[in-house]
Structure formats: C-alpha cells, structure tokens
Scaffold this motif. Structure first.
Motif, mmCIF file in Angstrom:
data_model
loop_
_atom_site.group_PDB
_atom_site.id
_atom_site.type_symbol
_atom_site.label_atom_id
_atom_site.label_comp_id
_atom_site.label_asym_id
_atom_site.label_seq_id
_atom_site.Cartn_x
_atom_site.Cartn_y
_atom_site.Cartn_z
ATOM 1 N N ASP A 97 62.126 16.797 169.608
ATOM 2 C CA ASP A 97 61.820 17.723 168.520
ATOM 3 C C ASP A 97 62.627 17.444 167.262
ATOM 4 O O ASP A 97 62.586 18.222 166.307
ATOM 5 N N MET A 98 63.371 16.358 167.266
ATOM 6 C CA MET A 98 64.174 16.005 166.091
ATOM 7 C C MET A 98 64.127 14.491 165.869
ATOM 8 O O MET A 98 63.927 13.718 166.810
ATOM 9 N N GLY A 99 64.266 14.109 164.620
ATOM 10 C CA GLY A 99 64.261 12.683 164.306
ATOM 11 C C GLY A 99 63.781 12.430 162.893
ATOM 12 O O GLY A 99 63.375 13.349 162.176
ATOM 13 N N SER A 100 63.795 11.164 162.502
ATOM 14 C CA SER A 100 63.435 10.795 161.127
ATOM 15 C C SER A 100 61.940 10.851 160.872
ATOM 16 O O SER A 100 61.495 10.784 159.734
ATOM 17 N N GLY A 101 61.155 10.966 161.944
ATOM 18 C CA GLY A 101 59.707 11.054 161.792
ATOM 19 C C GLY A 101 59.057 11.135 163.151
ATOM 20 O O GLY A 101 59.729 11.056 164.186
ATOM 21 N N PRO A 102 57.721 11.309 163.208
ATOM 22 C CA PRO A 102 57.011 11.384 164.486
ATOM 23 C C PRO A 102 57.317 10.185 165.374
ATOM 24 O O PRO A 102 57.285 9.040 164.923
ATOM 25 N N GLY A 103 57.633 10.454 166.625
ATOM 26 C CA GLY A 103 57.922 9.380 167.565
ATOM 27 C C GLY A 103 59.328 8.828 167.478
ATOM 28 O O GLY A 103 59.685 7.926 168.237
ATOM 29 N N LYS A 104 60.136 9.352 166.582
ATOM 30 C CA LYS A 104 61.540 8.944 166.456
ATOM 31 C C LYS A 104 62.394 9.999 167.151
ATOM 32 O O LYS A 104 62.528 11.119 166.673
ATOM 33 N N TYR A 105 62.914 9.659 168.309
ATOM 34 C CA TYR A 105 63.566 10.645 169.148
ATOM 35 C C TYR A 105 65.069 10.707 168.902
ATOM 36 O O TYR A 105 65.827 9.856 169.360
ATOM 37 N N ALA A 106 65.503 11.724 168.153
ATOM 38 C CA ALA A 106 66.918 11.982 167.907
ATOM 39 C C ALA A 106 67.647 10.773 167.337
ATOM 40 O O ALA A 106 68.830 10.570 167.622
ATOM 41 N N ASP A 107 66.935 9.971 166.526
ATOM 42 C CA ASP A 107 67.637 8.888 165.841
ATOM 43 C C ASP A 107 68.540 9.462 164.757
ATOM 44 O O ASP A 107 69.599 8.917 164.450
ATOM 45 N N VAL A 108 68.108 10.595 164.188
ATOM 46 C CA VAL A 108 68.937 11.392 163.293
ATOM 47 C C VAL A 108 68.723 12.863 163.647
ATOM 48 O O VAL A 108 67.755 13.217 164.310
#
Length: 327
Positions: A97-108
């Motif tokens: 539910d978090m990240g730099s964009g869709p499909g980005k899992y907790a990268d930020v």
C-alpha cells in the motif's frame, strides 16, 4: 400482575451479559481480492454489515491492495463503505500500500493513494478517533473504543514503523494507561510462532525503506516488541499479517511488568500454503468473554460459509488478563 419489574430485570440481565463480552473481527491482507476477486472482499464486508449488532470493531492488518493502483483502491473503498457508520474499523498500511508508484512495494514511504481513498478529514470525524502521528495521514493513528466495562486504545502502525513512530506510540500509550491496548500492524509475527527478526523472509529492512536511518529507521517485529510493546503494561494484544508460508502464528509473551501479551499472525492471501482464490474470504473472529477471562478464536469464510478447524485456526485462550494495569 405487574410485569414492569420482570421486564426491567430481563433487560438489566441482558445488558449485564453484553457488557461482559466483545467480538473483534480481524481482516488480514485483502490484496488478492482487490486485484482479482473483489466479490470475495465484498462478501466479507457484507457479512460484517449484516452482523453489525454482534461486532464491536474490525481491525484490518494491511496490504489492502496488491498493486497500489486506483482500480484496486476503488474496490477496497467500495467494500469498506458497507460498514461506514455501522461498525468501527481500523485499517493498517502494508508494504503493498506504499511506494513510488503502482507495483512499487515500499521502495519509499509514500502512502498517498491510501490517504486519498481514506481521507484523514473523513475518518477523524469518528467519535472514537483519537489522533495521529502525522497531520492529514492515517498511517499511524489511534482509536478509543469502549466495549462494556473495557476501555480500549487501538494503535495502528505503518509497515516497518519508524523509530520516531514508535516513540510517538509510546507517548500515546503512556497517556492512556487506563485503557487496554491493541497494536495493529502489518508485519510483526512470523509463521514459526516467533516475532519477525534477523534472517526472516519479508523483513521490513529488506525493502527500499530499509535503507532509512536514525529517526526514520524501520523496525521489525522483535524491535517493535523491545522498543514499544514490552515496555507498556497495558498492551495486551498485537495483530499482524504479511507473512506467507503457513500464514499463521500465535505467541504469548510476558512484558516487563509480568503481564501477558497475546500476539497473532493471520494471513490467507495468494501465496500462502493451501490458499485458494487469494484466501477464499477467510477472516478471524475473536469472541472475548471478560467474565470468564477467555477468548475463542475462530477462522471463518462468509464467502464459503465455512470454518477452518485446524488447531492453528480454531483455538481458545484462557486466563486472559483483561486489566490494563497491575500496580
């Protein structure tokens, strides 16, 4: 015959019985439903709405979505809207539910989509809303709910909560020592009945946010226990999801004041051993009996109208310490 005394006696006995019990629903990782089977998630929330009078509150353990995109958030919002103003519910933010964009899992640590579909201003209006760590964000927030004679404080924590978040939660718990506390978070327990720690898969430190340091440094389950849970004698429960493998784990630990803390992992998403249709709608029903000092834990699917009967999914806990503080 004067029936009024009998009537009021029956009502009084009924109310006294209700004050001795509570029902909590645990709704772990809905991500596969949001992505592939929204009708299964809707069956869960429809069942909760139908049984609203029997349910005290609902706790969701994060990974509401799989890909953090609008399509999935719309499905999640639609499902949970079924219990708006009916049953209090608390959500957690998972790595999906978090990240730099869709499909980005907790990268930020970016939870903008979650906070857009579940806006702070809307949920802060609830009479049971207590406050949050950051303005305009529900990622780390607390709720004050009363069931019968038990006053609760429920703190929901982000995936891999930062040091500064744990410090905030510690302060909140300190100000509400008269309330029995529940910690609701995404990643805490592992499926071997221990807390997530070094060497475990899916540890928060393994994601992009794991590079953060100092006040922003992330914490796994064992660190959350050491820095927050074990120090606060009113914390009695910790609920989490996230972990695959068998997807279940249960642990009772003794805190620094000699009181038990009941910790549970429940997860039925795609990838968990034996999972079908992303979990087939299974959820946890916790029936608390304050007089008998017990909890009945049942795992039920409104979608299938079936219970899981394995000992790890269907068990009782006894001699529960429902007091918040022992001096």
């Amino acid at each position: 015959m004067n029936v009024k005394p009998i009537y009021f006696l029956v009502v009084s006995l009924f109310l006294a019985s209700c004050s001795q019990k509570a029902r909590i629903i645990l709704l772990p990782d809905t991500q596969t439903y949001a992505e592939k089977f929204p009708e299964i998630m809707e069956s869960q929330l429809n069942w909760i709405a139908k049984n609203e009078k029997e349910i005290s509150f609902v706790l969701q353990q994060g990974d509401l979505t799989q890909n953090n995109n609008d399509k999935e958030w719309i499905a999640v919002k639609k499902a949970f809207s079924k219990i708006d103003n009916k049953v209090p519910y608390v959500l957690a933010v998972g790595n999906h539910d978090m990240g730099s964009g869709p499909g980005k899992y907790a990268d930020v640590r970016n939870s903008a989509a979650f906070n857009s579909y579940f806006p702070f201003k809307e949920y802060a209006k609830a009479p049971f809303f207590g406050g949050s760590f950051e303005q305009e964000k529900l990622d780390n927030s607390y709720y004050l709910i009363t069931t019968g004679k038990i006053k609760w404080i429920i703190i929901t924590l982000e995936f891999g909560p930062r040091n500064e978040v744990l410090e905030w939660a510690d302060q909140v718990l300190g100000k509400h020592q008269d309330r029995l506390a529940i910690i609701n978070t995404h990643a805490y327990m592992y499926d071997d009945n221990t807390r997530i720690g070094e060497g475990d898969k899916w540890r928060p430190q393994a994601y992009g946010i794991g590079k953060d340091s100092a006040a922003k440094a992330v914490n796994d389950g064992e660190q959350i226990w050491n820095k927050l849970v074990s120090k606060n004698q009113n914390v009695r429960f910790v609920f989490s999801g996230h972990i695959l493998n068998t997807g279940v784990g249960t642990l009772t630990s003794i805190n620094e004041k000699g009181l038990p803390v009941y910790q549970m992992l429940a997860n039925y998403q795609e990838g968990v051993k034996g999972s079908v249709n992303g979990g087939n709608g299974f959820l946890r029903i916790l029936d608390l009996n304050f007089k008998k000092k017990s909890i009945k834990v049942r795992t039920y699917s409104p979608y299938l109208n079936e219970y899981k009967l394995e000992p790890t999914q269907n068990f009782d806990l006894k001699d529960i310490k429902y007091n918040s503080i022992i001096k």
